[in-house]
Motif scaffolding. Structure first.
Motif, mmCIF file in Angstrom:
data_model
loop_
_atom_site.group_PDB
_atom_site.id
_atom_site.type_symbol
_atom_site.label_atom_id
_atom_site.label_comp_id
_atom_site.label_asym_id
_atom_site.label_seq_id
_atom_site.Cartn_x
_atom_site.Cartn_y
_atom_site.Cartn_z
ATOM 1 N N ALA B 123 0.838 -1.202 0.000
ATOM 2 C CA ALA B 123 0.000 0.000 0.000
ATOM 3 C C ALA B 123 0.873 1.252 0.000
ATOM 4 C CB ALA B 123 -0.922 -0.002 1.223
ATOM 5 N N HIS B 124 1.920 1.232 0.799
ATOM 6 C CA HIS B 124 2.814 2.395 0.865
ATOM 7 C C HIS B 124 3.541 2.591 -0.462
ATOM 8 C CE1 HIS B 124 5.800 5.244 2.144
ATOM 9 N NE2 HIS B 124 6.733 4.440 1.684
ATOM 10 N N MET B 126 2.599 1.657 -3.506
ATOM 11 C CA MET B 126 1.687 2.158 -4.536
ATOM 12 C C MET B 126 1.362 3.629 -4.300
ATOM 13 S SD MET B 126 1.484 -0.162 -6.693
ATOM 14 C CE MET B 126 0.531 0.910 -7.767
ATOM 15 N N SER B 127 1.166 4.010 -3.041
ATOM 16 C CA SER B 127 0.900 5.420 -2.743
ATOM 17 C C SER B 127 2.082 6.297 -3.109
ATOM 18 C CB SER B 127 0.565 5.602 -1.264
ATOM 19 O OG SER B 127 -0.823 5.550 -1.060
ATOM 20 N N LYS B 130 2.098 6.777 -6.844
ATOM 21 C CA LYS B 130 1.040 7.703 -7.246
ATOM 22 C C LYS B 130 1.389 9.132 -6.865
ATOM 23 C CE LYS B 130 -2.641 4.305 -6.943
ATOM 24 N NZ LYS B 130 -3.774 3.822 -6.132
ATOM 25 N N GLU B 131 2.025 9.289 -5.695
ATOM 26 C CA GLU B 131 2.407 10.618 -5.241
ATOM 27 C C GLU B 131 3.469 11.217 -6.174
ATOM 28 O OE1 GLU B 131 3.745 10.638 -1.205
ATOM 29 O OE2 GLU B 131 3.610 12.819 -1.037
ATOM 30 N N ALA B 134 1.797 12.072 -9.409
ATOM 31 C CA ALA B 134 0.984 13.283 -9.283
ATOM 32 C C ALA B 134 1.882 14.507 -9.330
ATOM 33 C CB ALA B 134 0.183 13.257 -7.984
ATOM 34 N N LEU B 135 3.045 14.405 -8.673
ATOM 35 C CA LEU B 135 3.962 15.534 -8.603
ATOM 36 C C LEU B 135 4.606 15.808 -9.943
ATOM 37 C CD1 LEU B 135 5.207 17.480 -6.512
ATOM 38 C CD2 LEU B 135 7.055 15.855 -6.245
ATOM 39 N N SER B 139 -0.338 12.723 -12.596
ATOM 40 C CA SER B 139 -1.005 11.416 -12.467
ATOM 41 C C SER B 139 -1.309 10.749 -13.797
ATOM 42 C CB SER B 139 -2.302 11.524 -11.657
ATOM 43 O OG SER B 139 -2.041 12.011 -10.364
#
Lengths: 117, 193
Positions: B123-124, B126-127, B130-131, B134-135, B139
């Motif tokens: 989970a970490h 993948m986040s 994505k972060e 996004a930056l 995204s």
């Protein structure tokens, strides 16, 4: 990881903000505006706009929202940025604001279950 | 401009030699030998140290073992930072192998996140992807991928596979101007060169 129990302050909507002087603009301790949005059937916060210390962590903010919404101790709360990712619990909201803030505020979605996992 | 395929490949395949030594305050039934391991730069401590745990558990009783955590020269190592980032932050100027101390007691709740399972790491990870996306790419890259591609990214990391970098590479558009922010968020953007 525990932070101080101090709560974020509500932004004053009625009174105009006092003009910020130059030193406050550069002060790392200044607050940033956060807009909290509920996802799904998660209870909606009565107050959605908050002025939060830059150094406050995501985990500390999540704990504050849980207390405010009177959630059970065993209920999890997930925080999302850009409706896409969950920031690390030890991330500071000031850094998130710098990278992902828009129109002078950081929009955070919160949910009792994984929304964009 | 030089092709940075080589940089991407060097980082992806980068390994750091580490020596894991048990904290001397831990209670053991006999002396614990240090354990040597080559750590992938692009991974997480809690994902690649099962062997370290097994090694030290051989000389300890179950009741003396709590959640494993790592420390370097007194600083607890945040497992949620990529191993390469941890090394560059703490030990890049020092001799190799990287000497890491292993603890099984007194987990420092104020400094470290808990890591109860591999799904937490997934989970970490993948986040973080994505972060970074996004930056750097608004995204676009992650949103263009299907769920199975996301899963493949994670499986690639978990298994230390060699063909994953090209998947990321072909979706990698132009460079980002936000160098300052990319540096601060570097721990997330490690995969997106």
């Amino acid at each position: 990881m525990s932070d101080s129990a101090e709560s974020p302050t509500e932004t004053q909507k009625e009174e105009p903000q006092p003009p910020a002087d130059d030193s406050a603009a550069n002060d790392e301790k200044k607050k940033i505006d956060v807009l909290l949005k509920a996802v799904g059937d998660t209870p909606i916060m009565k107050t959605k706009k908050w002025a939060v210390d830059r150094g406050r962590t995501v985990q500390s903010l999540a704990q504050f929202i849980s207390r405010f919404l009177k959630l059970d101790g065993n209920e999890q709360l997930f925080i999302y940025v850009n409706q896409s990712f969950a920031p690390s619990p030890d991330q500071e909201v000031g850094v998130l604001f710098d990278c992902f803030g828009s129109d002078g505020k950081l929009v955070l979605h919160y949910c009792k279950s994984q929304a964009w996992g | 401009m030089a092709d940075d395929k080589d940089v991407l490949r060097d980082v992806w395949f980068g390994r750091i030699p580490a020596c894991f030594t048990l904290n001397q305050d831990e209670v053991t039934e006999r002396e614990a030998e240090p354990y040597y391991l080559l750590l992938p730069r692009v991974s997480y401590l809690t994902l690649v140290t099962d062997k370290v745990k097994k090694h030290f558990l051989k000389v300890m009783r179950a009741e003396d073992v709590e959640e494993m955590w790592f420390e370097y020269e007194g600083t607890p190592l945040k497992w949620h930072y990529p191993i390469g980032v941890l090394f560059d932050l703490h030990a890049s100027n020092n001799v190799l192998p990287w000497s890491i101390t292993v603890h099984f007691k007194n987990f420092p709740d104020h400094d470290l996140l808990h890591c109860p399972s591999n799904s937490v790491i997934e989970a970490h990870f993948m986040s973080s992807i994505k972060e970074a996306d996004a930056l750097k790419h608004k995204s676009q890259v992650v949103n263009d991928m299907q769920k199975k591609d996301h899963k493949q990214l994670w499986m690639g990391l978990q298994n230390g596979e060699t063909h994953t970098p090209p998947i990321l590479k072909e979706r990698r558009p132009q460079t980002c101007n936000n160098d300052h922010h990319v540096t601060r968020m570097g721990k997330c953007a490690f995969v997106f060169m």
